[in-house]
Design a protein around this motif. Structure first.
Motif, short mmCIF file in Angstrom:
data_model
loop_
_atom_site.label_atom_id
_atom_site.label_comp_id
_atom_site.label_asym_id
_atom_site.label_seq_id
_atom_site.Cartn_x
_atom_site.Cartn_y
_atom_site.Cartn_z
N THR A 40 0.84 -1.21 0.00
CA THR A 40 0.00 0.00 0.00
C THR A 40 0.87 1.25 0.00
OG1 THR A 40 -1.84 -1.09 1.10
CG2 THR A 40 -1.69 1.29 1.36
N THR A 71 2.31 1.79 -3.38
CA THR A 71 1.31 2.27 -4.34
C THR A 71 1.03 3.76 -4.11
OG1 THR A 71 0.32 0.09 -4.40
CG2 THR A 71 -1.01 1.89 -5.27
N VAL A 72 0.91 4.14 -2.85
CA VAL A 72 0.68 5.56 -2.53
C VAL A 72 1.85 6.40 -3.04
CG1 VAL A 72 0.50 7.23 -0.65
CG2 VAL A 72 -0.82 5.13 -0.56
N ILE A 105 1.45 6.95 -6.68
CA ILE A 105 0.35 7.86 -7.03
C ILE A 105 0.76 9.31 -6.76
CG2 ILE A 105 -2.00 8.54 -6.41
CD1 ILE A 105 -2.54 5.55 -5.82
N ARG A 134 -4.16 14.82 -3.00
CA ARG A 134 -4.16 13.36 -3.13
C ARG A 134 -3.57 12.70 -1.89
NH1 ARG A 134 -2.32 11.06 -9.01
NH2 ARG A 134 -4.25 11.54 -10.05
N LEU A 172 -5.37 9.93 0.41
CA LEU A 172 -4.80 8.58 0.47
C LEU A 172 -4.37 8.23 1.89
CD1 LEU A 172 -2.66 8.72 -2.78
CD2 LEU A 172 -4.63 7.25 -2.39
N GLN A 208 -7.26 7.38 4.00
CA GLN A 208 -7.80 6.07 3.66
C GLN A 208 -6.93 4.95 4.22
OE1 GLN A 208 -9.23 5.88 -0.25
NE2 GLN A 208 -10.31 4.00 0.20
N VAL A 209 -5.61 5.09 4.07
CA VAL A 209 -4.70 4.03 4.52
C VAL A 209 -4.79 3.84 6.03
CG1 VAL A 209 -2.27 3.40 4.74
CG2 VAL A 209 -3.11 4.31 2.59
N ARG A 229 -7.32 4.82 7.86
CA ARG A 229 -8.73 4.74 8.25
C ARG A 229 -9.09 5.84 9.25
NH1 ARG A 229 -11.67 1.70 6.06
NH2 ARG A 229 -13.06 1.10 7.72
N LYS A 280 -11.58 5.53 12.27
CA LYS A 280 -12.95 5.06 12.05
C LYS A 280 -13.30 3.90 12.98
CE LYS A 280 -13.22 6.62 7.31
NZ LYS A 280 -13.17 6.34 5.89
#
Lengths: 506, 88
Positions: free
Chosen positions: A168, A171-172, A175, A188, A192, A195-196, A198, A277
């Motif tokens: 991950t 990939t980040v 991006i 971005r 990101l 999201q990673v 949470r 979260k």
């Protein structure tokens, strides 16, 4: 050397269940049944590793042998097993009443006794040395293999989430490094990162040295209230948690917040996340991931900042050159360079060109007259028709302009726009007679704007046109000299503020 | 979502991977490694799921990164469907 793994009571239970489920053990059971006269196979173990030995509850079900439920001499056998608790070797228990034996193999893994594998209702005469030795070796080998499989599974379960996290992060990294636009990059990155990890919100603050007082300015935010604050937050070093992290260059981690510095040679900013979260708390694993992301982000941010600096320097140089050109050719223009630029970029926006295309058009508009620099002033002031030679000289200016611009690596995309800005849509233009969509869009836009400026400025041989007359002239040549799409865009753009305001008085 | 359980086979594998690893953002090559699917098949499935809004796609010039949607409604539906047994 055999690697040892700590076996917990939960592991003991799982290993035993693996053994009972083992396909190879079932196969061996069928084979050995022939030698041993079809005994009842069962396993004795302690519940949760404590208490009395008892038959494992799944034996009858897993090995499909209902005889296990009505085992004769069961109490006698279990008592014998209890007496042999510390015996690591296989042993035999005789039931004199029924003249049958039970053969018992202790299941020992790394000095931990999982249980005892028992084969009951064997006639003692069947327990010959050869098959019994083979059985002992087979069970020992099976147990070793099961433990190895279990260890591998545990290793995989522990390594896999970390491997996924690493993938991950990689990939980040790809991006965020795909753009050199700083605003796009940090936006971005914020999304990101949220999201990673949470998290409900993620904010990125960058240090602004350009303004005094120096402030930590919020450049991007992901999550948070539906209506974000109109003004982005700005903090001094040391102010608030983010300011403190910036000032000390040390991370802060709490249940609902995690903040790490962005460090190059100096601290250039911070990334801050709030509220994980599902009510979870931020932990050391999150801190490791965020620190790794921050280290990668710094490289991307520095690259984007350097790129922005380079763009500013390039633009500054171009604007200086444009000012020189503007001064030299002021008499050929009605609109200022700034007005021409606004019109050109408004058309580019209307036609939804990319940021790279718009930047190229921007520079081309400023440098479009670069090729005229070598031409004598008399040509531009001549009230009569140009001679053949003079006309050829003028036709060369886009080529010369493109050559000047092309010598700068960063201006290479600008060259074709200048070169083809005198092509006609129907292919009758110069220098190459390109037609239609073969002419770069930037050149088609510049062609219209140049023509408009020439019409409203007038020439020594031609009076100035009014706005209406100029528009009429342009429309007349739609499809021949000019791209109809560009004419449509131009009409749209000049009819509305702020461009309409620039053209008052024309 | 039209069906009352997760799609079977390879699409389900990919969805379950992202449900089990909701903070994962990965390329087709990565997802193919984690789900033991072939790379071309994985690419196809990821694009289909992105079109359906189940996954987010972050496109760059060299690759695409995929992650699970943040749409609460879709997530709740997926989680409910994931709890149901597979249907053929």
């Amino acid at each position: 050397m055999e690697n040892k793994v700590l076996i917990s009571p939960l592991d003991e239970k799982k290993l035993l269940e693996h053994l009972l489920d083992n396909h190879e053990l079932r196969r061996q059971r069928i084979l050995f049944n022939r030698f041993l006269g079809n005994p009842i196979w069962w396993v004795a173990c302690r519940q949760n590793g404590r208490g009395k030995l008892a038959m494992h509850s799944k034996c009858a079900h897993i090995w499909s042998d209902p005889r296990a439920e009505s085992l004769s001499c069961k109490k006698q056998i279990l008592s014998a097993l209890a007496r042999h608790l510390k015996n690591p070797s296989p042993f035999q228990v005789e039931c004199r009443k029924h003249r049958l034996a039970t053969y018992c193999i202790p299941l020992i893994v790394q000095n931990t006794r999982l249980g005892v594998l028992c084969m009951s209702h064997i006639r003692p005469a069947m327990l010959r040395k050869a098959p019994v030795d083979l059985l002992n070796s087979t069970i020992r080998l099976l147990l070793t293999n099961i433990v190895r499989e279990y260890e591998l599974k545990r290793l995989s379960e522990s390594v896999r989430p970390r491997a996924i996290a690493l993938s991950t992060v990689h990939t980040v990294h790809r991006i965020i490094n795909s753009t050199l636009n700083l605003d796009e990059l940090v936006t971005r990155l914020a999304h990101l990162t949220a999201q990673v990890l949470r998290a409900k919100t993620c904010a990125i603050f960058l240090y602004n040295r350009a303004k005094v007082p120096h402030l930590l300015v919020e450049r991007a935010r992901a999550g948070g209230p539906a209506k974000p604050a109109k003004r982005k937050r700005a903090l001094r070093a040391g102010e608030g948690i983010e300011g403190r992290v910036f000032h000390t260059a040390k991370h802060v981690i709490r249940k609902n917040l995690i903040c790490v510095p962005l460090i190059d040679e100096d601290v250039i900013g911070v990334i801050s996340l709030n509220d994980k979260k599902e009510g979870a708390s931020f932990d050391i694993f999150d801190q490791e991931i965020l620190t790794t992301l921050a280290e990668e982000a710094v490289i991307a941010i520095k690259n984007a900042q350097l790129y922005e600096e380079q763009k500013k320097v390039t633009l500054g140089a171009i604007q200086s050159l444009a000012a020189i050109l503007g001064a030299r050719f002021a008499h050929t223009r009605r609109l200022t360079s700034d007005s021409l630029l606004k019109i050109t970029l408004a058309i580019a926006d209307y036609l939804k060109l990319s940021e790279e295309e718009k930047q190229a058009i921007h520079y081309a508009t400023l440098l479009k007259d670069a090729g005229k620099i070598g031409l004598p002033d008399e040509i531009f002031r001549k009230p009569s028709k140009l001679t053949g030679e003079e006309y050829q000289m003028v036709r060369q200016h886009p080529v010369k302009g493109a050559m000047i611009v092309q010598s700068f690596e960063s201006l290479k995309p600008v060259a074709p726009i200048i070169l083809y800005s005198h092509e006609n849509f129907d292919g009758t233009g110069y220098p190459q007679g390109l037609k239609g969509n073969a002419i770069p869009m930037g050149a088609r836009i510049l062609s219209v704007v140049n023509a408009f400026d020439a019409l409203v400025a007038g020439r020594p041989y031609k009076t100035r046109a009014t706005l209406i007359e100029a528009m009429h002239e342009l429309r007349q040549h739609r499809g021949t000299q000019f791209d109809p799409r560009v004419i449509e865009a131009f009409e749209h753009v000049i009819a509305r503020p702020p461009i309409a305001k620039l053209l008052t008085g024309i | 979502m039209a069906s009352d359980s997760l799609p079977t086979g390879d699409q389900a594998k990919v969805i379950r991977f992202f449900l089990d690893n909701p903070n994962s953002i990965d390329t087709p090559r990565g997802v193919s490694a984690w789900t033991n699917l072939s790379l071309p098949e994985c690419r196809r499935i990821l694009e289909e799921l992105a079109k359906k809004g189940i996954l987010l796609a972050y496109r760059t010039s060299s690759t695409v990164g995929y992650s699970l949607t943040e749409n609460k409604k879709i997530l709740q539906t997926l989680q409910k469907l994931a709890k149901k047994p597979h249907q053929k």
